[in-house]
Design a protein around this motif. Sequence first.
Motif: not given
Length: 429
Positions: A391-412
Amino acid sequence: MPVISARSAAPTAAPYTPEPDALLRQDPEMAELIFGELRRQSDSLQLIAAENFTSPAVLAALGSPLANKYAEGYPGARHHGGCELVDAAERIAVRRARALFGAEHANVQPHSGSAAVLAAYAALLRPGDTVLAMGLRQGGHLTHGSTANFSGRWFDFVGYGVDVESGLIDYARVRNLARAHRPKAIVCGSISYPRHIDHAAFREIADEVGAYLIVDAAHPIGLVAGGAAPNPVPYADVVCATTHKVLRGPRGGMVLCGAELAERVDRAVFPFTQGGAQMHTIAAKAVAFGEAATPAFTAYAHQVVANARVLADALDAEGFDITTDGTDTHLITADPAPLGMDGRAVRGRLAAAGIVLDICVLPHLEGRGIRLGTAAVTTQGMSEAEMARIAVLITSALREDADGARRVRSEVRELTERFPPYMRVKRGE
């Protein structure tokens, strides 16, 4: 040589070891696509409610020489010779399905859930008959009256819906519609209703107006097998279902019914709507039914529901509007509007972060919402703690910029490496 073997947490301990050399030599282009899909499934979070990971044993049956056999007809009455062994395989599948769901009769030949529904309609209805089913904008399936589908072209469908405030089925409204339209059949079932359906209430309404009751249990049938959802078989004239989703078998369908409708259902499947049975798929269904009869599957089914409830609560805390205020099943539907996005935008942003889910129509809303399911991630061995993190990863991916989305991808990737559906593809000698 690439080798795939099952994790200890997978449905069975038996290894799935394909024969990759022949495919690599004969068609390297297709081989690369197949192993690429395995990598995609392994490296991203699969939250599509209609998908799951089959066991290695199911995959082995699907890739068996039974795929070569033409078996038009039914055991003991085939139109081709050499069917003695596939007859035995189909009888095993039928026996296991009947025992698993307490049905007097099972037809395991339908190629899909839609084919199972088509067979049910063919067995009970005639073109032009009136059918009462959940409206498409309320969560009904294409086979519940879409004009783009055979159902909407051949039958006169009347749609029922859900209460505006609660999102729950309005059974009083269903009764009033049944009294007004006197349908030949009533269909209960949905692709996006997260709560248990009251089959007894539908049975009472059907009896009052003299209608058949058809239960489309494509989504909850695996939970039924594991004792985590009510069994519709005692109430329905016919139950249609898929064998994938939570049931964790091969892609396909089945029809369950009482003895008095058995011949009509069988003739509706063959020869009316289908030709030769796909015996490799039927064998794989038998394997899945056997797995679903085990205590391990019962524990799995209940964990699927527990995971869905935790994920729904966690998404609610992150700002999503969860329909019906939660779930009884494996699926969750939610409105992301409070986050300033619609379903299509959410799906695209999450796909870039390695989180795969569906969009769906939400009753009484203009925009589209999202539909998530926990069957696949539960097969991988994830539990409540991982749901909260997702749930945190989902909302982080929606709220972050491109760099943040890449960090989420790494956590996934880190999460899926801890919980792979199958052992990684290993290349070597």
